[in-house]
Design an enzyme around this catalytic site. Structure first.
Site, PDB file in Angstrom:
ATOM      1  N   ASP A 111       0.851  -1.274   0.154  1.00  0.00           N
ATOM      2  CA  ASP A 111      -0.124  -0.063   0.120  1.00  0.00           C
ATOM      3  C   ASP A 111       1.077   1.108   0.001  1.00  0.00           C
ATOM      4  O   ASP A 111       2.077   1.115   0.558  1.00  0.00           O
ATOM      5  CB  ASP A 111      -0.942  -0.010   1.273  1.00  0.00           C
ATOM      6  N   ASP A 126      -6.983  -1.002  -4.699  1.00  0.00           N
ATOM      7  CA  ASP A 126      -8.131  -0.642  -3.685  1.00  0.00           C
ATOM      8  C   ASP A 126      -8.960   0.189  -4.407  1.00  0.00           C
ATOM      9  O   ASP A 126     -10.153   0.534  -4.287  1.00  0.00           O
ATOM     10  CB  ASP A 126      -7.432  -0.143  -2.318  1.00  0.00           C
TER      11      ASP A 126
END
Length: 164
Positions: A111, A126
């Site tokens: 991430d 995402d």
């Protein structure tokens, strides 16, 4: 074709950005992006959204593959049709595949996107999943309105014929 194109593009772009983050940033490094308030921060998540259930990356990889299989089934069945639903499903499948690759290959998801709202840290997969959900809902609403309009028209025709 739109579905497959978007799914492949999202998966490739997601994996490319994650590769760049892993190559050029150490875990924990932060980089500001201009005056937008947005920043990049390298984070490795072995759980799911919100860093819940750490250490279960491969289990969530299996869940992602089951999700993709379900989307393929409903698409083949004809439930996912029209531009908005095809594109939305493509974004969702591409995002799920992008994260599944990380889960199976690295046992964690990279991430790196921190938005000014401060609501967690994400990656492009995402974001694609969120975009896909919105597009799918728009497609469902369009289909519902079209169905409603067609039903009203069918119900109005007998009244018109009786009045003549």
């Amino acid at each position: 074709m739109l579905f497959y194109f978007i799914a492949l593009l999202v998966t490739l772009v997601d994996q490319g950005t994650k590769m760049a983050v892993r190559m050029y940033m150490e875990v924990g490094d932060t980089m500001r992006l201009g005056d937008s308030g947005m920043q990049l921060q390298h984070y490795e998540n072995s759980g799911m959204a919100g860093s819940l259930f750490q250490g279960n990356a491969r289990l969530f990889g299996v869940v992602a593959i089951l999700f993709v299989a379900g989307m393929m089934y409903y698409r083949r069945k004809g439930e996912i049709r029209g531009f908005w639903m095809q594109a939305g499903a493509g974004f969702m499948v591409g995002g799920a595949l992008g994260n599944a690759v990380d889960r199976f290959v690295y046992a964690r998801v990279t991430d790196f996107l921190v938005f000014p709202s401060g609501r967690g840290i994400l990656n492009l997969a995402d974001v694609a999943i969120n975009v896909g959900v919105v597009m799918l809902v728009i497609g469902m609403l369009i289909r519902a309105f079209q169905s409603y309009r067609a039903k009203r028209l069918r119900n109005a025709l007998p009244k018109i014929e009786r009045s003549q």
